[in-house]
Each structure stands twice: as C-alpha cells, then as structure tokens.
Write a protein that holds these residues in place. Structure first.
Motif, short mmCIF file in Angstrom:
data_model
loop_
_atom_site.label_atom_id
_atom_site.label_comp_id
_atom_site.label_asym_id
_atom_site.label_seq_id
_atom_site.Cartn_x
_atom_site.Cartn_y
_atom_site.Cartn_z
N TYR A 50 -23.48 9.05 15.14
CA TYR A 50 -24.21 8.22 16.09
C TYR A 50 -23.97 8.71 17.52
O TYR A 50 -24.92 8.89 18.29
N VAL A 51 -22.72 8.96 17.86
CA VAL A 51 -22.39 9.42 19.23
C VAL A 51 -23.02 10.78 19.50
O VAL A 51 -23.59 11.01 20.58
N ILE A 52 -22.96 11.68 18.55
CA ILE A 52 -23.55 13.01 18.73
C ILE A 52 -25.07 12.90 18.91
O ILE A 52 -25.64 13.51 19.83
N LEU A 53 -25.72 12.13 18.07
CA LEU A 53 -27.17 11.97 18.19
C LEU A 53 -27.56 11.29 19.49
O LEU A 53 -28.54 11.69 20.13
N SER A 65 -20.05 24.28 21.56
CA SER A 65 -19.01 24.27 22.59
C SER A 65 -19.32 23.27 23.68
O SER A 65 -18.45 22.51 24.11
N ALA A 66 -20.56 23.23 24.15
CA ALA A 66 -20.95 22.27 25.19
C ALA A 66 -20.86 20.85 24.66
O ALA A 66 -20.41 19.94 25.37
N LEU A 67 -21.27 20.65 23.42
CA LEU A 67 -21.21 19.34 22.81
C LEU A 67 -19.75 18.87 22.70
O LEU A 67 -19.43 17.73 23.05
N ALA A 68 -18.88 19.75 22.23
CA ALA A 68 -17.46 19.41 22.10
C ALA A 68 -16.86 19.08 23.46
O ALA A 68 -16.12 18.09 23.60
N SER A 76 -13.70 22.73 16.55
CA SER A 76 -13.72 22.77 15.08
C SER A 76 -14.10 21.40 14.51
O SER A 76 -14.78 21.31 13.49
N THR A 77 -13.70 20.33 15.19
CA THR A 77 -14.06 18.99 14.75
C THR A 77 -15.58 18.80 14.85
O THR A 77 -16.22 18.31 13.91
N VAL A 78 -16.15 19.20 15.98
CA VAL A 78 -17.59 19.07 16.17
C VAL A 78 -18.34 19.95 15.18
O VAL A 78 -19.35 19.55 14.62
N THR A 79 -17.83 21.15 14.94
CA THR A 79 -18.48 22.05 13.98
C THR A 79 -18.55 21.41 12.60
O THR A 79 -19.60 21.45 11.94
N ARG A 80 -17.47 20.77 12.15
CA ARG A 80 -17.47 20.09 10.85
C ARG A 80 -18.47 18.94 10.84
O ARG A 80 -19.22 18.76 9.88
N GLN A 81 -18.47 18.15 11.92
CA GLN A 81 -19.38 17.02 11.99
C GLN A 81 -20.83 17.49 11.99
O GLN A 81 -21.68 16.93 11.30
N VAL A 82 -21.10 18.53 12.77
CA VAL A 82 -22.46 19.06 12.87
C VAL A 82 -22.90 19.64 11.52
O VAL A 82 -24.05 19.45 11.11
N SER A 83 -22.01 20.31 10.82
CA SER A 83 -22.36 20.86 9.50
C SER A 83 -22.74 19.75 8.53
O SER A 83 -23.73 19.86 7.80
N LEU A 90 -29.93 15.44 9.69
CA LEU A 90 -29.92 14.69 10.94
C LEU A 90 -30.06 15.57 12.18
O LEU A 90 -30.51 15.10 13.22
N ILE A 91 -29.63 16.80 12.06
CA ILE A 91 -29.75 17.76 13.17
C ILE A 91 -30.28 19.08 12.63
O ILE A 91 -30.22 19.35 11.43
#
Length: 159
Positions: A50-53, A65-68, A76-83, A90-91
């Motif tokens: 939800y926060v990422i979207l 990197s910019a998102l993180a 690495s946390t964002v990469t896992r979530q994005v995957s 969703l993305i």
C-alpha cells in the motif's frame, strides 16, 4: 494521570512524555484496528505494498534505489517487496530511460485499483471513528499529523 516518562515539574518534558505515549498507543491501536476490521477491502494489500503504491501514484515511476531512499528502507527489502508485487501484478518494471541497465517501477492499473479500494475503505473507517469530531477538529488533526510526518521524514533524511 501519572506520567512515568518524566521527572520533576518541567511542563515541556511532561508534554513530550504524553506525546510519546500517545504515539505509541496510536501505532498499537492503529495496527489492532487494521487487523480487526472485518471488510476484505482492508486486506487486499499488505501495508508495504500500500505504501509503495501510494508513493508511486504520487511521485511517478522510480527505480528501486530511489524508492528505498524515499521510504527509508533498505534496498534489498524494497527489492523483495517489489518482486512480490510484480508477481501479484501490482507493479510493472520497465527500462530506466536514464540508465538502460536499470529498471523503473510503476503501478499497474490493478495495483492502482487495489490501492484505491484500500484508501476508500480506510477513509470510511476514519470517517466512522471521527464521526463525532467537528470538521475543524478533523482538519486540525490532519494538519498536525502532516506536520509530524514531515518532521519525522526530515529527521530520517538527515541520517
């Protein structure tokens, strides 16, 4: 009510102790409310998605990197979530126009639809919770929460 966070009679320390306590309670009760809410609309996205979207919807496509950096999370946390979000449709990832070796992340229509459903459900929930508040009180709360979030964000960016 006794405030165990302060000693003496410093009114500013007492107020800061109350703020700390209220924020801790807000976080706990907010999470308990999210878990206890019976509607499926609240559960169509996990909190991270939800926060990422929400961020991508507001700021536009971003590389990981910019998102993180913007979300104050490890890459690495964002990469896992994005995957996981990509697997769920969703993305989408597209080549980064600024760096052909990288990719940018953008929300899909399905991701935006789910985000909007969660946002609408949360808006209705807070409308119910704050039904007895005046419009001015709601507006004051929104402004103060915004200021608090800006101050927290600024502090995290300095680190």
């Amino acid at each position: 009510m006794r405030d165990d966070h302060t000693t003496g009679t410093d009114p500013d320390a007492a107020t800061l102790g109350r703020i700390e306590t209220e924020i801790a309670l807000l976080m706990r009760l907010g999470e308990a409310t999210r878990r206890a809410t019976g509607t499926a609309e609240h559960r169509v996205l996990d909190r991270a998605a939800y926060v990422i979207l929400r961020h991508l919807d507001k700021a536009g496509p971003q590389n990981v990197s910019a998102l993180a950096a913007r979300l104050n999370l490890d890459g690495s946390t964002v990469t896992r979530q994005v995957s996981a979000m990509q697997r769920d449709g969703l993305i989408a990832r597209t080549p980064d126009p600024a760096d052909g070796r990288g990719t940018v992340i953008s929300p899909t229509p399905a991701g935006l639809q789910r985000m909007a459903a969660v946002r609408a459900a949360r808006t209705r929930l807070y409308g119910d919770i704050l039904a007895d508040w005046t419009g001015d009180d709601r507006d004051t709360l929104a402004n103060l929460l915004h200021r608090l979030n800006e101050a927290l964000d600024a502090r995290n960016r300095r680190r």
